[in-house]
Design a protein around this motif. Structure first.
Motif, PDB file in Angstrom:
ATOM      1  N   ALA A 126       0.809  -1.215   0.000  1.00 15.87           N
ATOM      2  CA  ALA A 126       0.000   0.000   0.000  1.00 15.87           C
ATOM      3  C   ALA A 126       0.843   1.266   0.000  1.00 15.87           C
ATOM      4  CB  ALA A 126      -0.929   0.012   1.220  1.00 15.87           C
ATOM      5  N   SER A 127       2.159   1.127   0.159  1.00 15.53           N
ATOM      6  CA  SER A 127       3.037   2.294   0.180  1.00 15.53           C
ATOM      7  C   SER A 127       4.469   1.839  -0.078  1.00 15.53           C
ATOM      8  CB  SER A 127       2.939   3.021   1.520  1.00 15.53           C
ATOM      9  OG  SER A 127       3.311   2.169   2.587  1.00 15.53           O
ATOM     10  N   THR A 128       5.382   2.794  -0.097  1.00 11.94           N
ATOM     11  CA  THR A 128       6.785   2.520  -0.379  1.00 11.94           C
ATOM     12  C   THR A 128       7.416   1.775   0.789  1.00 11.94           C
ATOM     13  OG1 THR A 128       6.923   4.499  -1.760  1.00 11.94           O
ATOM     14  CG2 THR A 128       8.995   3.597  -0.919  1.00 11.94           C
ATOM     15  N   THR A 129       7.926   0.585   0.524  1.00  9.42           N
ATOM     16  CA  THR A 129       8.374  -0.279   1.617  1.00  9.42           C
ATOM     17  C   THR A 129       9.670   0.200   2.265  1.00  9.42           C
ATOM     18  OG1 THR A 129       9.552  -1.728   0.053  1.00  9.42           O
ATOM     19  CG2 THR A 129       7.264  -2.278   0.579  1.00  9.42           C
ATOM     20  N   TYR A 130      10.604   0.748   1.477  1.00 10.55           N
ATOM     21  CA  TYR A 130      11.901   1.077   2.069  1.00 10.55           C
ATOM     22  C   TYR A 130      11.829   2.272   3.011  1.00 10.55           C
ATOM     23  CZ  TYR A 130      12.461   4.437  -1.863  1.00 10.55           C
ATOM     24  OH  TYR A 130      12.306   5.449  -2.787  1.00 10.55           O
ATOM     25  N   LYS A 131      10.739   3.051   2.947  1.00 14.07           N
ATOM     26  CA  LYS A 131      10.610   4.194   3.853  1.00 14.07           C
ATOM     27  C   LYS A 131      10.301   3.770   5.284  1.00 14.07           C
ATOM     28  CE  LYS A 131       9.480   7.725   0.455  1.00 14.07           C
ATOM     29  NZ  LYS A 131       8.558   8.809   0.038  1.00 14.07           N
ATOM     30  N   LEU A 132       9.963   2.503   5.482  1.00 11.05           N
ATOM     31  CA  LEU A 132       9.737   2.010   6.836  1.00 11.05           C
ATOM     32  C   LEU A 132      11.042   1.955   7.622  1.00 11.05           C
ATOM     33  CD1 LEU A 132       7.268  -0.920   6.042  1.00 11.05           C
ATOM     34  CD2 LEU A 132       6.707   1.350   6.946  1.00 11.05           C
ATOM     35  N   LEU A 248      -4.360   2.181 -17.909  1.00 13.41           N
ATOM     36  CA  LEU A 248      -4.430   0.764 -17.573  1.00 13.41           C
ATOM     37  C   LEU A 248      -5.056   0.509 -16.200  1.00 13.41           C
ATOM     38  CD1 LEU A 248      -0.872  -0.318 -18.803  1.00 13.41           C
ATOM     39  CD2 LEU A 248      -3.032  -0.403 -20.067  1.00 13.41           C
ATOM     40  N   THR A 249      -5.058   1.525 -15.366  1.00 19.15           N
ATOM     41  CA  THR A 249      -5.618   1.352 -14.028  1.00 19.15           C
ATOM     42  C   THR A 249      -6.188   2.677 -13.551  1.00 19.15           C
ATOM     43  OG1 THR A 249      -5.163   0.480 -11.813  1.00 19.15           O
ATOM     44  CG2 THR A 249      -3.476   1.873 -12.786  1.00 19.15           C
ATOM     45  N   GLU A 250      -7.212   2.617 -12.714  1.00 19.10           N
ATOM     46  CA  GLU A 250      -7.866   3.829 -12.212  1.00 19.10           C
ATOM     47  C   GLU A 250      -7.107   4.398 -11.019  1.00 19.10           C
ATOM     48  OE1 GLU A 250     -10.229   5.559 -13.443  1.00 19.10           O
ATOM     49  OE2 GLU A 250     -10.836   4.214 -15.060  1.00 19.10           O
ATOM     50  N   THR A 251      -7.101   5.731 -10.937  1.00 21.17           N
ATOM     51  CA  THR A 251      -6.408   6.409  -9.842  1.00 21.17           C
ATOM     52  C   THR A 251      -7.310   7.353  -9.061  1.00 21.17           C
ATOM     53  OG1 THR A 251      -5.722   8.199 -11.328  1.00 21.17           O
ATOM     54  CG2 THR A 251      -4.212   6.338 -11.084  1.00 21.17           C
ATOM     55  N   GLN A 252      -8.563   7.468  -9.460  1.00 18.64           N
ATOM     56  CA  GLN A 252      -9.409   8.509  -8.879  1.00 18.64           C
ATOM     57  C   GLN A 252      -9.704   8.293  -7.398  1.00 18.64           C
ATOM     58  OE1 GLN A 252     -13.548   8.344 -10.494  1.00 18.64           O
ATOM     59  NE2 GLN A 252     -12.724   6.712 -11.777  1.00 18.64           N
ATOM     60  N   ILE A 253      -9.560   7.065  -6.906  1.00 24.35           N
ATOM     61  CA  ILE A 253      -9.857   6.821  -5.490  1.00 24.35           C
ATOM     62  C   ILE A 253      -8.800   7.447  -4.595  1.00 24.35           C
ATOM     63  CG2 ILE A 253     -10.290   5.039  -3.749  1.00 24.35           C
ATOM     64  CD1 ILE A 253     -12.360   5.191  -6.016  1.00 24.35           C
ATOM     65  N   THR A 254      -7.529   7.384  -4.991  1.00 19.05           N
ATOM     66  CA  THR A 254      -6.448   7.859  -4.136  1.00 19.05           C
ATOM     67  C   THR A 254      -5.843   9.175  -4.600  1.00 19.05           C
ATOM     68  OG1 THR A 254      -4.853   6.539  -5.417  1.00 19.05           O
ATOM     69  CG2 THR A 254      -5.814   5.515  -3.462  1.00 19.05           C
ATOM     70  N   ALA A 255      -6.239   9.693  -5.758  1.00 16.49           N
ATOM     71  CA  ALA A 255      -5.589  10.885  -6.316  1.00 16.49           C
ATOM     72  C   ALA A 255      -5.947  12.143  -5.521  1.00 16.49           C
ATOM     73  CB  ALA A 255      -6.006  11.066  -7.774  1.00 16.49           C
ATOM     74  N   PRO A 256      -4.939  12.982  -5.184  1.00 13.30           N
ATOM     75  CA  PRO A 256      -5.217  14.232  -4.478  1.00 13.30           C
ATOM     76  C   PRO A 256      -5.593  15.386  -5.397  1.00 13.30           C
ATOM     77  CG  PRO A 256      -2.853  13.923  -4.672  1.00 13.30           C
ATOM     78  CD  PRO A 256      -3.493  12.717  -5.288  1.00 13.30           C
ATOM     79  N   GLN A 262      -6.862  10.737 -13.527  1.00 10.21           N
ATOM     80  CA  GLN A 262      -7.285  10.338 -14.867  1.00 10.21           C
ATOM     81  C   GLN A 262      -6.804   8.947 -15.263  1.00 10.21           C
ATOM     82  OE1 GLN A 262      -9.363  12.690 -16.156  1.00 10.21           O
ATOM     83  NE2 GLN A 262      -8.875  13.811 -14.265  1.00 10.21           N
ATOM     84  N   GLY A 263      -6.068   8.284 -14.357  1.00  6.77           N
ATOM     85  CA  GLY A 263      -5.590   6.944 -14.651  1.00  6.77           C
ATOM     86  C   GLY A 263      -4.082   6.869 -14.740  1.00  6.77           C
TER      87      GLY A 263
END
Length: 506
Positions: A126-132, A248-256, A262-263
Motif C-alpha cells: 500500500a506504500s513505499t516499503t523502504y521508507k519504513l 491501464l488502471t484507475e487512480t481517482q480513489i487515491t488521487a489528491p 485520470q488513470g
C-alpha cells in the motif's frame, strides 16, 4: 528536428509561427507569478518546434535539477528496452530475478507479483516499503515487508516498485540505469552530466533520483511523443510506449488532484485534456497533449504550496490551450518584444521587505548564544550590509525605483551566521534581491532573500536548487538581549536540523 552526428537538435520557432500568441505565454507566466508558484524553468514545444525556453534566475540552461518521480518514467523505458532485447517478459514474477533478497517463506502474494504489476503500480504493498526503515536494504524490503493485498488488484503509489525495477535493469545490464538508457537512446543526446542519486547500497534511485537538465526532459518528451522514433530510428517498440502511456488502471480513489485522477499506465500518468504526464514531486512535469501537438516541461518547487502542481496544469489549460490557432499568426515587433520581455523577467521571486526598523541597529552584528537544551547549534548572528547594490546587479528595479528614477528602498545584502556542531556556517541573502551561495552542511546550491516583517521580525527564505530541491525558512524575533528563532524546512529527506525553535541570549 535536424539530425546531428550523434544527436538531434530542436528546431526553434516563435510562438506565433506555430499558432500560439505570445501574450498567452505571458499570461501563463504572470498567473503563476501572482499566485507565488516558485517556478524554475518552462519549456514549450508545439508542432515539434521549441517555441519557448525560459529559466527563472538564478536557474540557467545548464542547471542540473532533481526531477524526482519523473525518474519512474525513465525506469519504465529501461524495462521496455530489456523487453525488446528479450531479456525479460513483463509477466515474469519479480522474485525470479532476486532469489538472494527473498525471506525463507515468501508470501504467496509477493511470489505471484509480476513486472507488469509493478509498472502499473498494482503491487501488493500500500506504500513505499523502504521508507519504513531507510537504513535497511531498500530492495530487500520490497520482498520482506508483509503485503496488504494481492498484486494486480488495486492502485497504490509504491516507489519501491520502481526502485526494484531499476535494480533489475542494473543487475541484468551491469550498468547504471541512466548510462544504459543513454547508450541505447544515444541519438537523444541526453546530457553527459545528468546522473541518478544512489541509495545507501549503491543502487540508482529509480523512483526519484534523476538529476538532469530541463532540456533532457524535453528530449525525453519528444522521444515519448513520437513513440520512440527519433531521426528515422525506432529506438524502442512503439507498442510499448503506446501501452505505457495508456490508461491501464484507475487512480481517482487515491488521487489528491484532478490531474492525477485520470488513470495510470506503466509509470506514466494519464492527464486531463486527453493527455498524459511524466510527473515529479514539486512541479517537475512533462505534460503531453497530443490533441494539441504540444509538450510542456516545467521544473519548480511547489512542495510548500497545497495544490501547486494543479495550478501549473490549470494555467496551461486556461491561459494557452483555448487560444491555439490552426494556422500561423502574424509575427510583429510587439510580439517579439513581449517574448523577450517575458524571458528576461523570469526569476525566482524575492521576498518583499518593509524598511529596516530603527531598533534593528542594536542587534545587527550581535552574537547570540543558543541556550536551548540539547541543541547542536551554538550561536547566531545577523549582519546586514546597507550599501546600495549597483542597479545593474539587481533584478528588482520594478519595485525599487521611484518615479524620479531613484531607489526608494535600495537592495541590500546580508548574512545569517551560525555555529553548528562547532563549525562556522554562513547563509547569504539579499533584501529586495536574491543572493546565491552553497548551503552549509549539505554543500547544495541555493538562492535566498530576507525581509523585515510588520511585527518587527526578520524572515529569510532559502531556495535549495540542486540535486535536492526545497525551501528552508528562518524567522528571527529580537528582544532587548535575546533572540528567538523559528526554523522550518520543506524538503523530502534532508535539512532536519532546521526545524523547530531556538532561544538565544546575547
Amino acid at each position: 528536428m535536424k539530425g546531428g552526428i550523434n544527436m538531434f537538435t530542436f528546431e526553434n520557432a516563435l510562438p506565433e509561427e506555430t499558432g500560439i500568441p505570445t501574450d498567452c505565454i505571458s499570461h501563463f507566466v504572470e498567473r503563476l507569478k501572482i499566485r507565488h508558484i516558485p517556478m524554475h524553468s518552462l519549456l514549450i514545444m508545439h508542432h515539434d518546434k521549441l517555441i519557448f525556453e525560459g529559466y527563472y534566475d538564478p536557474c540557467r540552461t545548464d542547471t542540473l535539477h532533481r526531477m524526482f518521480s519523473i525518474s519512474k518514467s525513465f525506469t519504465s523505458i529501461a524495462i521496455g528496452l530489456l523487453v525488446d532485447e528479450g531479456k525479460i517478459s513483463m509477466d515474469d514474477p519479480i522474485i525470479k530475478y532476486f532469489p538472494e533478497k527473498l525471506p525463507p517463506n515468501v508470501h504467496p502474494w509477493i511470489a505471484s507479483m509480476t513486472i507488469r504489476n509493478m509498472l502499473m503500480m498494482r503491487t501488493c504493498h500500500a506504500s513505499t516499503t523502504y521508507k519504513l526503515n531507510m537504513a535497511s536494504d531498500w530492495v530487500e524490503s520490497f520482498f520482506t515487508t508483509p503485503p496488504t493485498h494481492p498484486a494486480g488488484t488495486i492502485f497504490h503509489y509504491d516507489t519501491s516498485a520502481a526502485h526494484t525495477l531499476c535494480t533489475l535493469v542494473e543487475k541484468l545490464t551491469g550498468e547504471n540505469m541512466l548510462d544504459y538508457i543513454k547508450k541505447k537512446l544515444d541519438v537523444l543526446g541526453l546530457s553527459e552530466n545528468s546522473y541518478m542519486l544512489k541509495d545507501p547500497f549503491g543502487v540508482s534511485i529509480g523512483g526519484s533520483g534523476l538529476v538532469a537538465l530541463s532540456t533532457d526532459l524535453m528530449r525525453f518528451g519528444y522521444f515519448i511523443a513520437h513513440k520512440g522514433m527519433v531521426d528515422g530510428k525506432q529506438l524502442i517498440s512503439s507498442s510499448y510506449i503506446e501501452l505505457a502511456t495508456s490508461c491501464l488502471t484507475e487512480t481517482q480513489i487515491t488521487a489528491p488532484l484532478p490531474s492525477e485522477a485520470q488513470g495510470y499506465g506503466l509509470q506514466f500518468w494519464r492527464g486531463e485534456k486527453n493527455g498524459y504526464t511524466c510527473y515529479g514531486m514539486g512541479g517537475q512535469l512533462i505534460i503531453f497533449l497530443p490533441d494539441y501537438d504540444l509538450i510542456c516541461v516545467t521544473t519548480a518547487d511547489t512542495q510548500s504550496i497545497g495544490g501547486g502542481n494543479q495550478q501549473i496544469y490549470d494555467a496551461l489549460y486556461e491561459e494557452i490551450l483555448p487560444y491555439i490557432q490552426d494556422e500561423p499568426l502574424p509575427v510583429t515587433k510587439g510580439s517579439v518584444k513581449l517574448l523577450n520581455d517575458v524571458l528576461s523577467s523570469l526569476k525566482i521571486e524575492e521576498l518583499s521587505s518593509l524598511p529596516m526598523p530603527e531598533s534593528a541597529a542594536a542587534i545587527i552584528g550581535k552574537d547570540f548564544r543558543v541556550i536551548t537544551e540539547n541543541s547542536q547549534f551554538d550561536s547566531f548572528c545577523l549582519n546586514i550590509d546597507t550599501n546600495v547594490i549597483n542597479q545593474s546587479q539587481s533584478n528588482n528595479t520594478e519595485n525599487n525605483i521611484d518615479p524620479q528614477g531613484q531607489y526608494s528602498n535600495p537592495p541590500q545584502s546580508g548574512t545569517l551566521s551560525f555555529v553548528y556542531k562547532n563549525t562556522a556556517c554562513t547563509v547569504n541573502f539579499g533584501i529586495g534581491c536574491m543572493k546565491t551561495g552553497i548551503f552549509p552542511i549539505y554543500d547544495l546550491k541555493y538562492c535566498a532573500s530576507g525581509a523585515w516583517l510588520a511585527d518587527g521580525t526578520f524572515y529569510i527564505k532559502v531556495h535549495i536548487i540542486d540535486s535536492y530541491v526545497g525551501i528552508v525558512y528562518f524567522q528571527l524575533s529580537f528582544g532587548k538581549d535575546d533572540l528567538t528563532i523559528f526554523m522550518r524546512k520543506k524538503e523530502e529527506s534532508l535539512f532536519k536540523e532546521f526545524e523547530g525553535h531556538l532561544y538565544c541570549k546575547s
